[in-house]
Design an enzyme around this catalytic site. Structure first.
Site, PDB file in Angstrom:
ATOM      1  N   LYS A 112      -5.623   2.209   0.188  1.00  0.00           N
ATOM      2  CA  LYS A 112      -6.544   2.198   1.357  1.00  0.00           C
ATOM      3  C   LYS A 112      -6.411   3.224   2.155  1.00  0.00           C
ATOM      4  O   LYS A 112      -7.898   3.618   2.924  1.00  0.00           O
ATOM      5  CB  LYS A 112      -6.478   0.973   2.449  1.00  0.00           C
ATOM      6  CG  LYS A 112      -6.569  -0.489   1.945  1.00  0.00           C
ATOM      7  CD  LYS A 112      -7.149  -1.264   2.507  1.00  0.00           C
ATOM      8  CE  LYS A 112      -6.868  -2.693   1.920  1.00  0.00           C
ATOM      9  NZ  LYS A 112      -8.192  -2.908   1.514  1.00  0.00           N
ATOM     10  N   LYS A 195      -9.396  -3.991  -8.703  1.00  0.00           N
ATOM     11  CA  LYS A 195      -9.483  -5.062  -7.817  1.00  0.00           C
ATOM     12  C   LYS A 195     -10.932  -5.921  -7.414  1.00  0.00           C
ATOM     13  O   LYS A 195     -11.652  -4.935  -6.168  1.00  0.00           O
ATOM     14  CB  LYS A 195      -8.649  -5.339  -6.870  1.00  0.00           C
ATOM     15  CG  LYS A 195      -8.656  -6.454  -6.899  1.00  0.00           C
ATOM     16  CD  LYS A 195      -7.070  -6.338  -5.056  1.00  0.00           C
ATOM     17  CE  LYS A 195      -7.787  -7.328  -3.982  1.00  0.00           C
ATOM     18  NZ  LYS A 195      -6.575  -6.825  -3.131  1.00  0.00           N
ATOM     19  N   LYS A 198     -12.938  -7.636  -1.013  1.00  0.00           N
ATOM     20  CA  LYS A 198     -14.458  -7.959  -0.182  1.00  0.00           C
ATOM     21  C   LYS A 198     -14.237  -6.407   0.683  1.00  0.00           C
ATOM     22  O   LYS A 198     -15.681  -6.150   1.424  1.00  0.00           O
ATOM     23  CB  LYS A 198     -14.004  -9.105   0.768  1.00  0.00           C
ATOM     24  CG  LYS A 198     -12.934  -8.623   1.935  1.00  0.00           C
ATOM     25  CD  LYS A 198     -13.112  -9.685   2.718  1.00  0.00           C
ATOM     26  CE  LYS A 198     -11.183 -10.912   2.186  1.00  0.00           C
ATOM     27  NZ  LYS A 198     -10.148  -9.532   3.171  1.00  0.00           N
TER      28      LYS A 198
HETATM   29  N1  AQP Z   1      -9.436  -9.800  -6.593  1.00  0.00           N
HETATM   30  C1  AQP Z   1      -9.270 -10.658  -6.099  1.00  0.00           C
HETATM   31  N2  AQP Z   1      -8.046 -11.665  -7.219  1.00  0.00           N
HETATM   32  C2  AQP Z   1      -7.530 -12.209  -6.652  1.00  0.00           C
HETATM   33  N3  AQP Z   1      -6.966 -12.660  -5.451  1.00  0.00           N
HETATM   34  C3  AQP Z   1      -7.655 -12.079  -4.838  1.00  0.00           C
HETATM   35  N4  AQP Z   1      -7.248 -11.967  -3.288  1.00  0.00           N
HETATM   36  C4  AQP Z   1      -7.870 -11.100  -2.402  1.00  0.00           C
HETATM   37  N5  AQP Z   1      -8.934 -10.137  -3.722  1.00  0.00           N
HETATM   38  C5  AQP Z   1      -8.933 -11.578  -4.437  1.00  0.00           C
HETATM   39  C6  AQP Z   1      -6.615 -12.878  -2.702  1.00  0.00           C
HETATM   40  O1  AQP Z   1      -6.975 -13.412  -1.248  1.00  0.00           O
HETATM   41  C7  AQP Z   1      -6.255 -13.818  -0.802  1.00  0.00           C
HETATM   42  C8  AQP Z   1      -6.817 -13.240   0.616  1.00  0.00           C
HETATM   43  O2  AQP Z   1      -6.210 -11.520   0.769  1.00  0.00           O
HETATM   44  P1  AQP Z   1      -6.384 -10.521   2.306  1.00  0.00           P
HETATM   45  O3  AQP Z   1      -7.686 -10.280   2.736  1.00  0.00           O
HETATM   46  O4  AQP Z   1      -5.217 -10.917   2.830  1.00  0.00           O
HETATM   47  O5  AQP Z   1      -6.252  -9.256   1.285  1.00  0.00           O
HETATM   48  P2  AQP Z   1      -6.347  -8.530   0.449  1.00  0.00           P
HETATM   49  O6  AQP Z   1      -5.693  -9.077  -1.000  1.00  0.00           O
HETATM   50  O7  AQP Z   1      -6.351  -6.904   0.754  1.00  0.00           O
HETATM   51  O8  AQP Z   1      -7.825  -8.849   0.022  1.00  0.00           O
HETATM   52  P3  AQP Z   1      -9.794  -8.157  -0.218  1.00  0.00           P
HETATM   53  O9  AQP Z   1     -11.074  -9.206  -0.441  1.00  0.00           O
HETATM   54  O10 AQP Z   1      -9.119  -7.093  -1.186  1.00  0.00           O
HETATM   55  O11 AQP Z   1      -9.620  -7.626   1.092  1.00  0.00           O
HETATM   56  P4  AQP Z   1      -9.544  -6.415   1.811  1.00  0.00           P
HETATM   57  O12 AQP Z   1     -10.775  -5.558   0.950  1.00  0.00           O
HETATM   58  O13 AQP Z   1      -9.621  -6.345   2.977  1.00  0.00           O
HETATM   59  O14 AQP Z   1      -8.513  -5.465   1.575  1.00  0.00           O
HETATM   60  C9  AQP Z   1      -4.530 -12.599  -0.670  1.00  0.00           C
HETATM   61  O15 AQP Z   1      -4.195 -13.643  -1.311  1.00  0.00           O
HETATM   62  C10 AQP Z   1      -5.291 -12.233  -1.463  1.00  0.00           C
HETATM   63  O16 AQP Z   1      -4.239 -12.173  -2.508  1.00  0.00           O
END
Ligand code: AQP
Length: 326
Positions: A112, A195, A198
Site C-alpha cells: 500500500k 489480489k 476493494k
Molecule cells: N481477494 C480476496 N480473496 C480472499 N479473501 C479476501 N479478503 C479480502 N480480499 C480478499 C478478506 O476479506 C476480509 C476483509 O478484508 P479487509 O477489508 O479487512 O482487508 P483487506 O484484506 O485489505 O481487503 P481488501 O478488499 O483488499 O481491502 P483494501 O483494498 O481496502 O485493502 C479479510 O479477511 C481478507 O482476508
C-alpha cells in the site's frame, strides 16, 4: 469460558467477491462454535484517504451485508470499531510492544505504501497491525477467520501477545488465524496475479453488481491460450482463479471443479462460473437491500457495541492493572 471468534472488514470501498468468498460467506458457520464478534473496521478505513460520505455509506453497507450473509444478532455481536473506545485505548498501550522493524516488513504495508508519495505515508497505515492486534486481543479471541492476506498480521498479534505475557504474566489470550481451504485469495479478473481488492478496483466483481455486469466481467476475465480448464496457478493464473471462484461458491474441491469441465471450452466454463456466482449473489443481494432499507441495522449495531464494550473493557482493565496504570 466458551471460545471467542473475531473478524472484521474495512469499509474502504465497495465489497468484492474476494471479501465474500474469503470472509463474509464463512462467518455464519462460526456462530455455532462460540461467541462471535464481527465488526466493521471503520478506524482502519481512515488509514488511506476516504471521503466522509463514502465511509458512512460503506460502513452501513457492511452491516447490511453481514446480516444478509446469515449473521444472527442474537448469536453474533455486530458493531462498529469506532463505537467501542477500548480499541483506540488498547492500541495506545500496544504500540509500545511492536517494533518499527517488524511493522516495516508487513507485506500489506509495503504494497500500500509503495503507491503513495513516500513523504506522505500516514502513521496510521504504518501502525495498522497494532490496531488490528488490539482488535483481536480485546476479545480474548482464539479464532480469527481471515483470508490468507491477513495471516501475517495475525502472526504478528501472536508475537505481541507472547511478548506481553512474557513480561507481565498470563494477561492476553493467544489467537489463531483460520483460513478457508478453497478461496483464501481471490485474484483480480483483469490481472490474476494480483489480489482482488476493494480499494484497487481493477478486475473486481462487486457484491452490488447486477447479474448482467457480473456475467460481462467474468466472460471477459483474462485467461490464456491453452484452451484446457485445469488448475495451475503459475502458468494459468486466470483459469485457476476462475476454478477457485467456482469451487468455493459450489463448496467443492478444486479437483471436483476441474472434473466438471474436462472437455469444456473457455466460453462454456466462464459461463458456468458466471451462473454460479449470480445464483449465489442474487438472494444475498435481495436480503442486503431489505436490511439496508429497514432501519434494523442501527439497532443491531447498538446492541453489538454494548456487548463489545462489556467484554473489551474487562480486557482493558486487565492490561491496565498489568502494566501499572492506576
Ligand atoms: N481477494 C480476496 N480473496 C480472499 N479473501 C479476501 N479478503 C479480502 N480480499 C480478499 C478478506 O476479506 C476480509 C476483509 O478484508 P479487509 O477489508 O479487512 O482487508 P483487506 O484484506 O485489505 O481487503 P481488501 O478488499 O483488499 O481491502 P483494501 O483494498 O481496502 O485493502 C479479510 O479477511 C481478507 O482476508
Amino acid at each position: 469460558m466458551e471460545c471467542r471468534i473475531l473478524s472484521g472488514i474495512k469499509p474502504t470501498g465497495q465489497l468484492t467477491l474476494g471479501n465474500y468468498i474469503g470472509a463474509l460467506k464463512n462467518f455464519k458457520n462460526f456462530q455455532d462454535q462460540g461467541e462471535c464478534f464481527i465488526f466493521i473496521a471503520d478506524l482502519h478505513a481512515l488509514t488511506l484517504p476516504i471521503e466522509p460520505d463514502t465511509l458512512r455509506t460503506n460502513s452501513r453497507d457492511i452491516a447490511a451485508f453481514y446480516l444478509a450473509a446469515g449473521l444472527d444478532p442474537n448469536r453474533c455481536n455486530i458493531f462498529l470499531q469506532s463505537h467501542v473506545s477500548a480499541h483506540a485505548e488498547l492500541n495506545a498501550i500496544m504500540q509500545n510492544f511492536l517494533y518499527m522493524g517488524e511493522l516495516s516488513r508487513m507485506t500489506q504495508f509495503k504494497e500500500k505504501s509503495q503507491k503513495l508519495n513516500q513523504e506522505k505515508i500516514g502513521l496510521g497505515l504504518f501502525a495498522y497491525p497494532v490496531l488490528m492486534a488490539s482488535d483481536i486481543l480485546l476479545y480474548d479471541a482464539t479464532i480469527v477467520p481471515v483470508g490468507d492476506d491477513q495471516t501475517q498480521h495475525v502472526e504478528l498479534t501472536r508475537d505481541l501477545a507472547k511478548r506481553f505475557n512474557n513480561r507481565y504474566g498470563n494477561v492476553l489470550v493467544m489467537p489463531k488465524a483460520v483460513v478457508t481451504k478453497v478461496g483464501a485469495r481471490i485474484m483480480s479478473l483483469s490481472d490474476p496475479t494480483k489480489k482482488m481488492s476493494k480499494s484497487d478496483q481493477k478486475g473486481d466483481i462487486y457484491l452490488k453488481d447486477n447479474p448482467n455486469i457480473i456475467r460481462k466481467k467474468i466472460m471477459s476475465a483474462v485467461t490464456d491460450s491453452e484452451s484446457i480448464v485445469r488448475f495451475d496457478r503459475t502458468n494459468k493464473p486466470g483459469i485457476s482463479n476462475l476454478l477457485t471462484i467456482y469451487a468455493s461458491i459450489k463448496e467443492i474441491s478444486i479437483e471436483e471443479a476441474e472434473k466438471n469441465f474436462i472437455n469444456a471450452n473457455y466460453g462454456t466454463f466462464k459461463s458456468a462460473v458466471a451462473d454460479a456466482v449470480i445464483e449465489a449473489l442474487e438472494p444475498f443481494q435481495k436480503q442486503y437491500y431489505e436490511y439496508l432499507n429497514s432501519g434494523y441495522v442501527d439497532l443491531v449495531l447498538e446492541k453489538g457495541a454494548n456487548r463489545a464494550r462489556e467484554v473489551s473493557n474487562a480486557t482493558l482493565k486487565r492490561v491496565h492493572d498489568a502494566v501499572g496504570l492506576l
